[in-house]
Design an enzyme around this catalytic site. Structure first.
Site, short mmCIF file in Angstrom:
data_model
loop_
_atom_site.label_atom_id
_atom_site.label_comp_id
_atom_site.label_asym_id
_atom_site.label_seq_id
_atom_site.Cartn_x
_atom_site.Cartn_y
_atom_site.Cartn_z
N VAL A 123 -3.95 2.35 0.74
CA VAL A 123 -4.58 1.91 -0.51
C VAL A 123 -3.51 1.18 -1.33
CG1 VAL A 123 -5.66 2.69 -2.66
CG2 VAL A 123 -6.23 3.80 -0.50
N THR A 173 0.81 -1.22 0.00
CA THR A 173 0.00 0.00 0.00
C THR A 173 0.84 1.27 0.00
OG1 THR A 173 -0.13 0.14 2.42
CG2 THR A 173 -1.81 -1.19 1.31
N ASP A 174 0.15 2.37 -0.30
CA ASP A 174 0.77 3.68 -0.18
C ASP A 174 0.55 4.18 1.25
OD1 ASP A 174 -1.89 4.57 -0.02
OD2 ASP A 174 -1.89 5.38 -2.06
N ALA A 175 0.91 5.40 1.52
CA ALA A 175 0.81 5.95 2.87
C ALA A 175 -0.62 6.01 3.39
CB ALA A 175 1.45 7.33 2.93
N GLY A 176 -1.60 5.99 2.47
CA GLY A 176 -3.01 6.04 2.87
C GLY A 176 -3.64 4.68 3.07
#
Length: 149
Positions: free
Chosen positions: A31, A26-29
């Protein structure tokens, strides 16, 4: 062929492989990063071949064959998120003498997140030149083709 009931039956269509979304996907969010979907799709195709009794190392070592992605069309519908349990499907649409067209999808709880059409080429493992799929494998793959509805 794998006979363990925990694994999908490869001759049923579509073949489905479970995976989970981890922090590294995932990315930092939280997602799933778009490129990570490619890894999910690749793993499912690899497990489909393995379940048919044709692991990629066996194909390379015994038949001097590798499959390489030639083209891919992806439709991102909805995002997957951290800790999601996903099902990645594989359905053989076309089996040609030296290539395959594979339809794939990623779902979460029956909800479609992604559709993909993947074209793979059969290559000579040593020279990376196009070659025919070995006759026995070709005969095994032919009846697995599913035509789109």
């Amino acid at each position: 062929m794998i006979s363990d009931s925990r694994f999908p039956i490869p001759h049923s269509q579509p073949f489905s492989w479970p995976t989970r979304v981890y922090w590294e996907d995932t990315d930092a969010g939280g997602v799933v990063y778009h490129a990570q979907y490619l890894a999910f799709l690749e793993r499912a195709r690899t497990e489909w071949l393995r379940a048919l009794g044709h692991g990629q190392e066996l194909l390379r070592g015994s038949h001097d064959l590798v499959f390489a992605v030639r083209a891919m069309r992806i439709d991102f519908r909805k995002p997957a998120r951290l800790d999601d349990a996903l099902q990645v499907s594989v359905a053989l649409r076309e089996c040609r003498r030296a290539s395959l067209v594979i339809d794939q999808a990623i779902e979460r709880d029956g909800e479609r997140l992604l559709d993909a059409e993947v074209r793979v080429a059969a290559l000579d493992a040593g020279r990376f030149r196009p070659r025919a799929i070995p006759a026995a494998l070709y005969r095994e793959l032919q009846p697995l083709q599913v035509r789109p509805a």
